[in-house]
Scaffold this motif. Structure first.
Motif, PDB file in Angstrom:
ATOM      1  N   PRO A 297       0.821  -1.208   0.000  1.00 55.37           N
ATOM      2  CA  PRO A 297       0.000   0.000   0.000  1.00 55.37           C
ATOM      3  C   PRO A 297       0.856   1.259   0.000  1.00 55.37           C
ATOM      4  O   PRO A 297       1.848   1.343   0.721  1.00 55.37           O
ATOM      5  CB  PRO A 297      -0.824  -0.105   1.286  1.00 55.37           C
ATOM      6  N   THR A 298       0.519   2.213  -0.828  1.00 52.55           N
ATOM      7  CA  THR A 298       1.281   3.462  -0.877  1.00 52.55           C
ATOM      8  C   THR A 298       0.636   4.478   0.060  1.00 52.55           C
ATOM      9  O   THR A 298      -0.583   4.591   0.101  1.00 52.55           O
ATOM     10  CB  THR A 298       1.289   4.079  -2.289  1.00 52.55           C
ATOM     11  N   PRO A 299       1.457   5.217   0.783  1.00 53.53           N
ATOM     12  CA  PRO A 299       0.887   6.166   1.749  1.00 53.53           C
ATOM     13  C   PRO A 299       0.417   7.449   1.065  1.00 53.53           C
ATOM     14  O   PRO A 299       0.705   8.538   1.520  1.00 53.53           O
ATOM     15  CB  PRO A 299       2.051   6.424   2.709  1.00 53.53           C
ATOM     16  N   ASP A 300      -0.295   7.323  -0.010  1.00 54.14           N
ATOM     17  CA  ASP A 300      -0.824   8.482  -0.698  1.00 54.14           C
ATOM     18  C   ASP A 300      -2.330   8.290  -0.847  1.00 54.14           C
ATOM     19  O   ASP A 300      -2.795   7.455  -1.613  1.00 54.14           O
ATOM     20  CB  ASP A 300      -0.165   8.592  -2.083  1.00 54.14           C
ATOM     21  N   PRO A 301      -3.092   9.082  -0.067  1.00 44.76           N
ATOM     22  CA  PRO A 301      -4.539   8.851  -0.069  1.00 44.76           C
ATOM     23  C   PRO A 301      -5.193   9.113  -1.423  1.00 44.76           C
ATOM     24  O   PRO A 301      -6.320   8.691  -1.653  1.00 44.76           O
ATOM     25  CB  PRO A 301      -5.060   9.813   1.001  1.00 44.76           C
ATOM     26  N   ARG A 302      -4.501   9.821  -2.310  1.00 48.66           N
ATOM     27  CA  ARG A 302      -5.121  10.091  -3.605  1.00 48.66           C
ATOM     28  C   ARG A 302      -4.827   9.007  -4.637  1.00 48.66           C
ATOM     29  O   ARG A 302      -5.457   8.960  -5.685  1.00 48.66           O
ATOM     30  CB  ARG A 302      -4.663  11.433  -4.161  1.00 48.66           C
ATOM     31  N   ALA A 303      -3.814   8.180  -4.332  1.00 49.02           N
ATOM     32  CA  ALA A 303      -3.493   7.115  -5.278  1.00 49.02           C
ATOM     33  C   ALA A 303      -4.612   6.084  -5.258  1.00 49.02           C
ATOM     34  O   ALA A 303      -5.176   5.791  -4.208  1.00 49.02           O
ATOM     35  CB  ALA A 303      -2.168   6.459  -4.879  1.00 49.02           C
ATOM     36  N   ASP A 304      -4.934   5.539  -6.409  1.00 45.51           N
ATOM     37  CA  ASP A 304      -5.929   4.476  -6.442  1.00 45.51           C
ATOM     38  C   ASP A 304      -5.302   3.226  -5.879  1.00 45.51           C
ATOM     39  O   ASP A 304      -4.181   2.883  -6.231  1.00 45.51           O
ATOM     40  CB  ASP A 304      -6.360   4.201  -7.884  1.00 45.51           C
TER      41      ASP A 304
ATOM     42  N   LEU B 209       0.620   3.166   7.684  1.00 47.53           N
ATOM     43  CA  LEU B 209       0.099   4.380   7.045  1.00 47.53           C
ATOM     44  C   LEU B 209      -0.287   4.132   5.588  1.00 47.53           C
ATOM     45  O   LEU B 209      -1.145   4.829   5.051  1.00 47.53           O
ATOM     46  CB  LEU B 209       1.125   5.507   7.148  1.00 47.53           C
ATOM     47  N   GLY B 210       0.326   3.151   4.961  1.00 43.29           N
ATOM     48  CA  GLY B 210      -0.071   2.795   3.603  1.00 43.29           C
ATOM     49  C   GLY B 210      -1.500   2.266   3.583  1.00 43.29           C
ATOM     50  O   GLY B 210      -2.310   2.617   2.731  1.00 43.29           O
ATOM     51  N   VAL B 211      -1.809   1.429   4.553  1.00 44.61           N
ATOM     52  CA  VAL B 211      -3.163   0.894   4.664  1.00 44.61           C
ATOM     53  C   VAL B 211      -4.151   2.032   4.927  1.00 44.61           C
ATOM     54  O   VAL B 211      -5.219   2.102   4.317  1.00 44.61           O
ATOM     55  CB  VAL B 211      -3.242  -0.164   5.792  1.00 44.61           C
ATOM     56  N   VAL B 212      -3.766   2.942   5.807  1.00 42.59           N
ATOM     57  CA  VAL B 212      -4.635   4.077   6.133  1.00 42.59           C
ATOM     58  C   VAL B 212      -4.953   4.866   4.867  1.00 42.59           C
ATOM     59  O   VAL B 212      -6.112   5.164   4.562  1.00 42.59           O
ATOM     60  CB  VAL B 212      -3.952   5.014   7.152  1.00 42.59           C
ATOM     61  N   ALA B 213      -3.903   5.191   4.103  1.00 44.60           N
ATOM     62  CA  ALA B 213      -4.099   5.985   2.887  1.00 44.60           C
ATOM     63  C   ALA B 213      -5.048   5.279   1.930  1.00 44.60           C
ATOM     64  O   ALA B 213      -5.811   5.920   1.222  1.00 44.60           O
ATOM     65  CB  ALA B 213      -2.759   6.244   2.212  1.00 44.60           C
ATOM     66  N   GLY B 214      -4.997   3.955   1.942  1.00 38.00           N
ATOM     67  CA  GLY B 214      -5.814   3.198   1.006  1.00 38.00           C
ATOM     68  C   GLY B 214      -7.277   3.113   1.378  1.00 38.00           C
ATOM     69  O   GLY B 214      -8.132   3.050   0.500  1.00 38.00           O
ATOM     70  N   ILE B 215      -7.608   3.089   2.662  1.00 37.29           N
ATOM     71  CA  ILE B 215      -8.999   2.788   2.995  1.00 37.29           C
ATOM     72  C   ILE B 215      -9.715   3.853   3.817  1.00 37.29           C
ATOM     73  O   ILE B 215     -10.936   3.846   3.875  1.00 37.29           O
ATOM     74  CB  ILE B 215      -9.135   1.443   3.748  1.00 37.29           C
ATOM     75  N   ALA B 216      -8.989   4.772   4.451  1.00 35.41           N
ATOM     76  CA  ALA B 216      -9.658   5.649   5.413  1.00 35.41           C
ATOM     77  C   ALA B 216     -10.402   6.801   4.736  1.00 35.41           C
ATOM     78  O   ALA B 216      -9.969   7.321   3.713  1.00 35.41           O
ATOM     79  CB  ALA B 216      -8.638   6.222   6.389  1.00 35.41           C
ATOM     80  N   ASP B 217     -11.521   7.190   5.325  1.00 37.00           N
ATOM     81  CA  ASP B 217     -12.111   8.486   5.006  1.00 37.00           C
ATOM     82  C   ASP B 217     -11.528   9.515   5.958  1.00 37.00           C
ATOM     83  O   ASP B 217     -11.121  10.583   5.564  1.00 37.00           O
ATOM     84  CB  ASP B 217     -13.636   8.442   5.170  1.00 37.00           C
TER      85      ASP B 217
END
Ligand code: SF4
Ligand code: SF4
Lengths: 447, 346
Positions: A297-304, B209-217
């Motif tokens: 998982p990439t720590p970028d909330p905008r990445a799909d 934090l990667g998981v957080v970025a992927g699923i959190a609102d």
């Protein structure tokens, strides 16, 4: 090289050795290559075709009925001062590689050379390897005795060697300082130490006998990110200071990225790709490495988030798939030459074939989903369940026939038909991994 | 959750594992509770349905669920809520699975417990649930025992059990931490689907934090029993206000920023003032005393608990704060020698 009991400073011996090495290599570079001793040039650890097969026995007579190919022809080399990462999912054989490499388990094939000498075959290579190798395990709580102080734990290998008490104390003091612990930590028990401190004690102990080679099995598992980063920095420092060779076993791609010069990717007991860490992880050549890197998982909330990630798990090593072992999960599998199919469509056909062969299709369940239990609606349901394609021509006819056979429960016939009609290099032949610094075992033409 | 406090008496003193924690979870959203070990994130979510093991005890606060205070209601009422409306998934699926029953029996039992249905219907619903969570060939797998399944499959079964009562809130504590990345991605896909398709609210506890970025609102960052920062996942990741979360983000590979030194504080004896001050590169005198800064609104939404966000000084002050490097290097422009967050790639 000095034995540790002759020196209170863990670095001294290694530093002397390093200095000697660099002098000699400086001299070498001035002379011709002919004059160089082989042992100086060969990587510290050379593993060639390592194999560990276990017999599967069944029945009252415990007859051998099959073979578990836990490790199947693994080759790699680790230079002096180099860190190699071994990555792969659980079940890929990572730990078995380490255990057979160290001859904690006898390999069933292949060779290991350590510092220019063969290990095994009755020689004293094993002793040399063991004496100069240390292990750092993933769970420090299991390797630290709860009733022993941190200082005593770290001194244990010295005590076993008969090093005198006073020497041990001096040595532990130096080691503790080296790994970032204070004298005050020496008298603490494991429960009085934080997770990061316990790792440091484990590392101090590993260094006690001045190893040349350190094997680390998930050394930062279950640590917080900030602590994990510190431990990896410490290991990098120690590697530089003592010119250590390291083998990192990890399922965590980010750990390997941070800590290793080179990486070997293991799948179902085979190395499918190897090369410099950055090159392999940023620009993977093998579809499995690509999938593995993409799953982090990439720590970028905008990445799909990558959807449709790799499905399933590593196949049973007692029954690895024919051809390329990854073909049952490969998103890029090469479709049959004569059928007009995409990799994904071909993948659906392979999924059906695998499930039929394993008796995992679950017709009963499909039956509850369709109204009429007639063969046609069941066939439609099966096609929908596997998202099967409907290619033209012979392939289409063969698939329809296989589906019909599956619906009446003749799984074996269906499997045979699919195998015959849907051939591909990926199914026929296990790709060889090429030679060289960067190599990958896949039938796809390099990009 | 309002001002929750959960404590554990020990021989050496009282551990205030959760010390005044507040946050909300709205229907259909995924809130990630982030923190290092010992931050109290697990205890906080166990406190919601009063699952904290004695002698641990929720000593204060309020957990409102549908206008009911779960901490005040009777154990009997709570039991109806637990599992039925609020379900848990743990890091170790073993915790929700019994080794001596087949997975089908366990899910069937969970269904029967929540719904008044006969055995056959419960079994059918159980197989549906196993199918829903992506267990291959669920009808056949239902007859297997937990030890026959891989870690990823066990976690799927645990999720199926949690879904048996059609909960509104799923509390998942590090559910993918022990799994391979590939399997983790599969399970995260499943959580995302459950949120999208069933409108399930999820409180997801993780340190990744990667998981957080992927699923959190939205994100709630905890440290040493307190909330340090709250906000939408994009705001917190792109404009972190609190030095702690900034340091965590900078510790990530590829960010190349300054990371946090030291280790979390002793839970028996947390530091006075801001609990992060011993590790904070920006700490000033007022950070070291008192009860620690309260949460204050930050630009872009959400709150952070740092003295530099008390509305008097704005966030640019934090960035020009007492950063040792810039002091040693007077030629360095103080505005650009900010803490590492700005140095990392965006
Ligand atoms: S050989 Fe075929 S199945 Fe194997 S990795 Fe390459 S494309 Fe995929
Ligand atoms: S309050 Fe002070 S110590 Fe705490 S995070 Fe803010 S600057 Fe750092």
């Amino acid at each position: 090289m000095n034995r540790p009991d002759s020196s209170a400073d863990p670095g001294a011996a290694a530093r002397e050795a390093t200095a000697a090495d660099s002098e000699s290599s400086a001299a070498d570079s001035g002379s011709t290559a002919d004059g160089v001793d082989d042992a100086d040039r060969e990587p510290l650890v050379v593993v060639d075709g390592l194999e560990k097969h276990y017999p599967v026995r069944s029945g009252v007579l415990r007859r051998r009925t099959g073979t578990v190919r836990a490790v199947d022809g693994v080759s790699f080399a680790i230079e002096r001062g180099e860190a190699l990462g071994l990555i792969g999912e659980s079940g890929s054989g990572k730990s078995t590689v380490a255990e057979t490499l160290l001859h904690l388990q006898e390999p069933t094939g292949g060779t290991v050379r350590f510092d220019g000498r063969p290990v095994g075959d009755g020689g004293d290579g094993v002793d040399d390897l063991r004496r100069r190798t240390a292990m750092v395990f993933q769970d420090p709580s299991s390797s630290l005795d709860p009733r022993t102080t941190a200082g005593e734990s770290a001194a244990e290998p010295l005590r076993v060697r008969g090093v005198a008490r006073r020497r041990r104390r001096e040595r532990v003091a130096t080691l503790f300082e080296r790994v970032g612990l204070t004298a005050d930590h020496r008298d603490r028990y494991p429960h009085e130490l934080s997770g990061g401190q316990k790792r440091r004690v484990g590392i101090a102990r590993a260094l006690a006998l001045d190893p040349a080679f350190v094997v680390l099995d998930e050394p930062t598992a279950a640590l917080d990110v900030s602590v994990q980063a510190e431990i990896l920095d410490l290991l990098a420092d120690l590697r530089d200071a003592f010119d250590l060779s390291m083998l990192f076993i990890s399922h965590d791609v980010s750990v390997v990225r941070r800590a290793c010069d080179r990486v070997a990717v293991l799948y179902a007991g085979e190395v499918v790709e190897t090369g410099p860490t950055g090159a392999v992880l940023d620009d993977p050549a093998h579809p499995y490495t690509r999938a593995l890197a993409a799953a982090v998982p990439t720590p970028d909330p905008r990445a799909d988030r990558p959807r449709h990630s790799l499905s399933g798990a590593v196949p049973d090593p007692a029954d690895p798939p024919d051809g390329c072992r990854f073909h049952t999960r490969c998103p890029e599998v090469i479709p049959p030459e004569d059928a007009d199919l995409t990799s994904a469509e071909y993948g659906a056909v392979i999924d059906l074939r695998v499930d039929l062969a394993d008796g995992e299709v679950g017709l009963d369940r499909l039956r509850t989903r369709v109204d009429g239990a007639d063969a046609d609606s069941l066939a439609r349901a099966l096609r929908a369940e596997y998202d099967l394609p409907d290619p033209d021509g012979d392939a289409g006819r063969a698939l329809s026939a296989a589906v019909d056979e599956a619906v009446v429960g003749d799984d074996a016939a269906a499997v045979r038909r699919i195998r015959e009609a849907f051939g591909s290099p990926c199914v026929r032949e296990n790709p060889e991994r090429g030679e060289g610094d960067r190599s990958s075992a896949c039938h796809l033409p390099p990009e | 959750m309002r001002d929750l406090r959960t404590q554990f008496p020990t021989v050496e003193g009282t551990v205030r594992a959760v010390d005044g924690v507040s946050f909300d979870v709205y229907p259909g959203e995924t809130v990630c509770l982030v923190g290092e070990s010992g931050s109290g994130k697990t205890v906080a979510c166990e406190s919601i349905a009063r699952l904290v093991d004695p002698p641990g005890e929720v000593v204060d606060g309020e957990v409102r669920f549908d206008d009911r205070d779960l901490l005040a209601c009777a154990e009997r009422d709570l039991r109806a809520v637990r599992g039925d409306r609020i379900a848990y998934v743990f890091q170790d699926p073993q915790r929700s699975l019994d080794p001596v029953y087949t997975v089908g029996e366990q899910v069937t039992e969970a269904v029967g417990y929540h719904r008044d249905v006969d055995g056959a219907a419960a079994r059918e619903r159980a197989v549906d649930l196993l199918d829903r969570v992506g267990l291959p060939n669920p009808a056949a797998r239902a007859d297997e025992y937990p030890h026959q399944l891989s870690g990823g499959m066990k976690q799927r079964v645990a999720i199926a059990t949690a879904l048996a009562g059609d909960p509104d809130l799923l509390i998942a504590d590090e559910p993918t931490t022990a799994l391979d990345v590939t399997i983790q991605a599969q399970i995260l896909d499943l959580f995302a689907d459950l949120g999208d398709e069933e409108g399930l609210a999820t409180l997801f506890v993780t340190h990744d934090l990667g998981v957080v970025a992927g699923i959190a609102d939205r994100v709630v960052v905890m440290y040493a029993g307190r909330v340090m920062e709250r906000g939408s996942v994009t705001r917190v990741f792109e404009r972190p206000a609190h030095p702690y979360i900034r340091g965590l983000l900078d510790s990530l590979p590829g960010r190349g920023g300054e990371r946090i030194g030291g280790e979390p504080p002793d839970p028996l004896d947390p530091p006075a003032g801001c609990r992060f001050h011993p590790r904070c590169p920006h700490a000033v005198g007022e950070c070291r005393s008192g009860d620690g800064p309260p949460l204050h609104g930050v630009d872009g939404g959400g709150e952070a608990a740092c003295v530099f966000h008390d509305g008097v000084r704005d966030s640019t002050v934090v960035e020009a704060g007492p950063e040792p490097r810039s002091e040693r290097d007077p030629t360095h422009d103080a505005d650009t020698s900010t803490c590492g967050a700005d140095g990392g790639p965006r």
